[in-house]
Write a protein that holds these residues in place. Structure first.
Motif, PDB file in Angstrom:
ATOM      1  N   ILE A   1       0.844  -1.207   0.000  1.00 10.28           N
ATOM      2  CA  ILE A   1       0.000   0.000   0.000  1.00 10.28           C
ATOM      3  C   ILE A   1       0.871   1.246   0.000  1.00 10.28           C
ATOM      4  CG2 ILE A   1      -1.650   1.337   1.365  1.00 10.28           C
ATOM      5  CD1 ILE A   1      -2.905  -1.283   2.271  1.00 10.28           C
ATOM      6  N   GLY A   2       1.982   1.196   0.758  1.00 13.34           N
ATOM      7  CA  GLY A   2       2.901   2.330   0.756  1.00 13.34           C
ATOM      8  C   GLY A   2       3.455   2.607  -0.631  1.00 13.34           C
ATOM      9  N   ILE A   3       3.835   1.558  -1.350  1.00 19.18           N
ATOM     10  CA  ILE A   3       4.321   1.726  -2.722  1.00 19.18           C
ATOM     11  C   ILE A   3       3.215   2.271  -3.621  1.00 19.18           C
ATOM     12  CG2 ILE A   3       5.203   0.487  -4.740  1.00 19.18           C
ATOM     13  CD1 ILE A   3       6.595  -1.443  -2.826  1.00 19.18           C
ATOM     14  N   LEU A   4       1.991   1.778  -3.420  1.00 21.07           N
ATOM     15  CA  LEU A   4       0.847   2.276  -4.197  1.00 21.07           C
ATOM     16  C   LEU A   4       0.635   3.769  -3.968  1.00 21.07           C
ATOM     17  CD1 LEU A   4      -1.728   1.920  -5.911  1.00 21.07           C
ATOM     18  CD2 LEU A   4      -2.908   1.194  -3.828  1.00 21.07           C
ATOM     19  N   LEU A   5       0.711   4.198  -2.722  1.00 23.62           N
ATOM     20  CA  LEU A   5       0.521   5.623  -2.416  1.00 23.62           C
ATOM     21  C   LEU A   5       1.629   6.468  -3.038  1.00 23.62           C
ATOM     22  CD1 LEU A   5      -0.561   5.388   1.343  1.00 23.62           C
ATOM     23  CD2 LEU A   5      -2.002   5.988  -0.606  1.00 23.62           C
ATOM     24  N   MET A   6       2.849   5.952  -3.033  1.00 22.97           N
ATOM     25  CA  MET A   6       3.958   6.694  -3.641  1.00 22.97           C
ATOM     26  C   MET A   6       3.813   6.794  -5.150  1.00 22.97           C
ATOM     27  SD  MET A   6       7.309   5.431  -1.463  1.00 22.97           S
ATOM     28  CE  MET A   6       8.362   6.599  -2.320  1.00 22.97           C
ATOM     29  N   ALA A   7       3.034   5.871  -5.743  1.00 28.53           N
ATOM     30  CA  ALA A   7       2.862   5.862  -7.201  1.00 28.53           C
ATOM     31  C   ALA A   7       1.796   6.834  -7.679  1.00 28.53           C
ATOM     32  CB  ALA A   7       2.511   4.442  -7.670  1.00 28.53           C
ATOM     33  N   LEU A   8       1.039   7.432  -6.791  1.00 31.81           N
ATOM     34  CA  LEU A   8      -0.043   8.321  -7.195  1.00 31.81           C
ATOM     35  C   LEU A   8       0.489   9.509  -7.998  1.00 31.81           C
ATOM     36  CD1 LEU A   8      -2.226   8.416  -3.940  1.00 31.81           C
ATOM     37  CD2 LEU A   8      -2.664   7.136  -6.046  1.00 31.81           C
ATOM     38  N   PRO A   9      -0.265   9.972  -8.996  1.00 23.82           N
ATOM     39  CA  PRO A   9       0.189  11.109  -9.813  1.00 23.82           C
ATOM     40  C   PRO A   9       0.446  12.359  -8.986  1.00 23.82           C
ATOM     41  CG  PRO A   9      -1.698  10.006 -10.831  1.00 23.82           C
ATOM     42  CD  PRO A   9      -1.543   9.413  -9.466  1.00 23.82           C
ATOM     43  N   PHE A  10       1.366  13.168  -9.470  1.00 23.22           N
ATOM     44  CA  PHE A  10       1.722  14.445  -8.859  1.00 23.22           C
ATOM     45  C   PHE A  10       2.278  14.269  -7.442  1.00 23.22           C
ATOM     46  CE2 PHE A  10      -1.824  15.248 -11.807  1.00 23.22           C
ATOM     47  CZ  PHE A  10      -1.193  16.085 -12.715  1.00 23.22           C
ATOM     48  N   GLN A  11       2.775  13.050  -7.112  1.00 22.19           N
ATOM     49  CA  GLN A  11       3.404  12.752  -5.820  1.00 22.19           C
ATOM     50  C   GLN A  11       2.477  13.069  -4.646  1.00 22.19           C
ATOM     51  OE1 GLN A  11       7.084  14.960  -5.887  1.00 22.19           O
ATOM     52  NE2 GLN A  11       8.041  13.546  -7.339  1.00 22.19           N
ATOM     53  N   MET A  12       1.165  12.877  -4.862  1.00 18.74           N
ATOM     54  CA  MET A  12       0.197  13.201  -3.810  1.00 18.74           C
ATOM     55  C   MET A  12       0.366  12.329  -2.573  1.00 18.74           C
ATOM     56  SD  MET A  12      -3.343  13.906  -5.943  1.00 18.74           S
ATOM     57  CE  MET A  12      -3.320  12.258  -6.685  1.00 18.74           C
ATOM     58  N   GLY A  13       0.778  11.071  -2.764  1.00 16.18           N
ATOM     59  CA  GLY A  13       0.883  10.173  -1.617  1.00 16.18           C
ATOM     60  C   GLY A  13       2.303   9.770  -1.291  1.00 16.18           C
ATOM     61  N   LYS A  14       3.274  10.524  -1.812  1.00 17.05           N
ATOM     62  CA  LYS A  14       4.673  10.144  -1.621  1.00 17.05           C
ATOM     63  C   LYS A  14       5.063  10.140  -0.144  1.00 17.05           C
ATOM     64  CE  LYS A  14       9.388  11.402  -2.957  1.00 17.05           C
ATOM     65  NZ  LYS A  14      10.229  12.351  -3.723  1.00 17.05           N
ATOM     66  N   GLY A  15       4.704  11.198   0.572  1.00 14.62           N
ATOM     67  CA  GLY A  15       5.097  11.308   1.977  1.00 14.62           C
ATOM     68  C   GLY A  15       4.461  10.245   2.844  1.00 14.62           C
ATOM     69  N   ILE A  16       3.143  10.091   2.738  1.00 12.37           N
ATOM     70  CA  ILE A  16       2.445   9.119   3.573  1.00 12.37           C
ATOM     71  C   ILE A  16       2.798   7.689   3.161  1.00 12.37           C
ATOM     72  CG2 ILE A  16       0.370   9.071   2.137  1.00 12.37           C
ATOM     73  CD1 ILE A  16      -1.267   8.811   4.700  1.00 12.37           C
ATOM     74  N   GLY A  17       3.050   7.481   1.854  1.00  9.72           N
ATOM     75  CA  GLY A  17       3.465   6.154   1.405  1.00  9.72           C
ATOM     76  C   GLY A  17       4.811   5.767   1.976  1.00  9.72           C
ATOM     77  N   ALA A  18       5.774   6.696   1.930  1.00  9.76           N
ATOM     78  CA  ALA A  18       7.100   6.433   2.498  1.00  9.76           C
ATOM     79  C   ALA A  18       7.005   6.211   4.000  1.00  9.76           C
ATOM     80  CB  ALA A  18       8.037   7.598   2.191  1.00  9.76           C
ATOM     81  N   MET A  19       6.133   6.972   4.663  1.00 11.31           N
ATOM     82  CA  MET A  19       5.953   6.808   6.103  1.00 11.31           C
ATOM     83  C   MET A  19       5.395   5.424   6.430  1.00 11.31           C
ATOM     84  SD  MET A  19       3.654   9.080   8.755  1.00 11.31           S
ATOM     85  CE  MET A  19       2.118   8.581   7.962  1.00 11.31           C
ATOM     86  N   LEU A  20       4.413   4.966   5.653  1.00  8.69           N
ATOM     87  CA  LEU A  20       3.808   3.659   5.897  1.00  8.69           C
ATOM     88  C   LEU A  20       4.823   2.544   5.696  1.00  8.69           C
ATOM     89  CD1 LEU A  20       1.239   2.098   6.567  1.00  8.69           C
ATOM     90  CD2 LEU A  20       0.665   2.125   4.135  1.00  8.69           C
ATOM     91  N   ILE A  21       5.619   2.647   4.658  1.00  8.95           N
ATOM     92  CA  ILE A  21       6.655   1.639   4.410  1.00  8.95           C
ATOM     93  C   ILE A  21       7.671   1.628   5.543  1.00  8.95           C
ATOM     94  CG2 ILE A  21       8.542   0.965   2.879  1.00  8.95           C
ATOM     95  CD1 ILE A  21       6.936   2.155   0.571  1.00  8.95           C
ATOM     96  N   ALA A  22       8.121   2.818   5.944  1.00 11.20           N
ATOM     97  CA  ALA A  22       9.147   2.920   6.979  1.00 11.20           C
ATOM     98  C   ALA A  22       8.650   2.382   8.321  1.00 11.20           C
ATOM     99  CB  ALA A  22       9.587   4.385   7.128  1.00 11.20           C
ATOM    100  N   PHE A  23       7.438   2.781   8.733  1.00  6.52           N
ATOM    101  CA  PHE A  23       6.900   2.322  10.008  1.00  6.52           C
ATOM    102  C   PHE A  23       6.715   0.807   9.999  1.00  6.52           C
ATOM    103  CE2 PHE A  23       6.493   6.622  11.027  1.00  6.52           C
ATOM    104  CZ  PHE A  23       6.012   6.790  12.323  1.00  6.52           C
ATOM    105  N   THR A  24       6.257   0.273   8.883  1.00  5.65           N
ATOM    106  CA  THR A  24       6.046  -1.169   8.798  1.00  5.65           C
ATOM    107  C   THR A  24       7.370  -1.921   8.916  1.00  5.65           C
ATOM    108  OG1 THR A  24       4.118  -0.836   7.372  1.00  5.65           O
ATOM    109  CG2 THR A  24       5.093  -3.016   7.398  1.00  5.65           C
ATOM    110  N   ILE A  25       8.379  -1.464   8.200  1.00  2.35           N
ATOM    111  CA  ILE A  25       9.681  -2.133   8.230  1.00  2.35           C
ATOM    112  C   ILE A  25      10.283  -2.091   9.637  1.00  2.35           C
ATOM    113  CG2 ILE A  25      12.069  -1.917   7.448  1.00  2.35           C
ATOM    114  CD1 ILE A  25      11.002  -1.103   4.720  1.00  2.35           C
ATOM    115  N   VAL A  26      10.293  -0.917  10.253  1.00  2.00           N
ATOM    116  CA  VAL A  26      10.922  -0.764  11.566  1.00  2.00           C
ATOM    117  C   VAL A  26      10.194  -1.584  12.628  1.00  2.00           C
ATOM    118  CG1 VAL A  26      11.431   0.879  13.418  1.00  2.00           C
ATOM    119  CG2 VAL A  26      11.928   1.489  11.047  1.00  2.00           C
TER     120      VAL A  26
END
Length: 262
Positions: free
Chosen positions: A156-181
């Motif tokens: 889902i984090g990767i999906l959010l980062m893929a949204l046009p105009f980088q709309m979900g880049k920040g929250i997508g990266a946050m979701l990936i990072a929190f999940t990994i850690v």
């Protein structure tokens, strides 16, 4: 519920759309610098997201290797949390049993009601243990959620980062990072609690009533340290690492961790 690979497929489709929009903006004949810069950023971000989607399996493998290096896994997490829950439940039941015996003694010997204040610390101790048991249940539920959903959350984090105009880049990266850690670090939590828990050496032998109840009351600070202060501090450390990893995944000051030149 969608699988992680279905979400990744959707991410790739949306990422292709973002790349197409980016190329249109970047190659547009409209003499607006902001549009071309936005197009350039979208192209670079699309390539980066495509890389993340294609190394999804490698990311999962790295997470497993990190857990092996730390010497923990989810089976140990569930076992340790379960043992802590059993210890806490036993302490609560024994405290209730002791309280019942004391009340019966007071009732049998017709002890005045003002002496019932002697068992107030024991009641507070039992109440505090009940709160601790609720926290342990929360830690268990959090672990179950992360362990069962980490693949979907990363996708889902990767999906959010893929949204046009980088709309979900920040929250997508946050979701990936929190999940990994939290996937790597959370299994260490019960080990930290167990090493400092006073419940392992609990003594419920009834000798002097006042002395015994005061002894239980005196353990509350140690219980607070083991089951509340240490977990909250450790959670704070994990959150801090998550923000650092988020900055790395999302890109320091707009720069991606993987150089992409077009």
């Amino acid at each position: 519920m969608y699988s992680s690979f279905e979400i990744l497929y959707l991410a790739i489709v949306i990422d292709s759309l973002s790349y197409t929009i980016g190329t249109l903006l970047y190659g547009s004949a409209i003499p607006v610098r902001g549009l071309k810069e936005m197009g350039h950023k979208m192209i670079v971000n699309s390539i980066y997201v495509a890389v993340l989607a294609n190394i999804f399996g490698l990311i999962l493998s790295i997470l497993s290797q990190l857990q092996n290096i730390l010497g923990v896994n989810w089976s140990i997490f569930y076992l340790d949390i379960g043992l802590l829950q059993i210890q806490t439940s036993v302490a609560i039941n024994m405290g209730k049993f002791l309280y019942g015996i004391i009340v019966l003694i007071f009732y049998y010997f017709k002890i005045p009601s003002q002496f019932y204040s002697l068992v107030t610390p024991l009641l507070q101790y039992i109440s505090f243990l009940t709160d601790i048991l609720i926290l342990l249940n929360f830690y268990m539920d959090l672990g179950l959620f992360i362990q069962s959903s980490y693949m979907v959350l990363i996708a889902i984090g990767i999906l959010l980062m893929a949204l046009p105009f980088q709309m979900g880049k920040g929250i997508g990266a946050m979701l990936i990072a929190f999940t990994i850690v939290f996937y790597v670090g959370l299994p260490l939590l019960p080990i930290l609690i167990s090493n400092s828990s006073p419940l392992q050496n609990q003594n419920f032998v009834l000798q002097d009533i006042a002395l015994q109840t005061e002894e239980f009351y005196a353990q509350i600070p140690a219980l607070f340290y083991s089951f509340i202060l240490i977990p909250l501090t450790y959670m704070g450390v994990l959150v801090g690492f998550s923000f650092i990893l988020q900055s790395f995944i999302g890109g320091y000051i707009g720069k991606l961790p993987i150089p992409v030149e077009i």
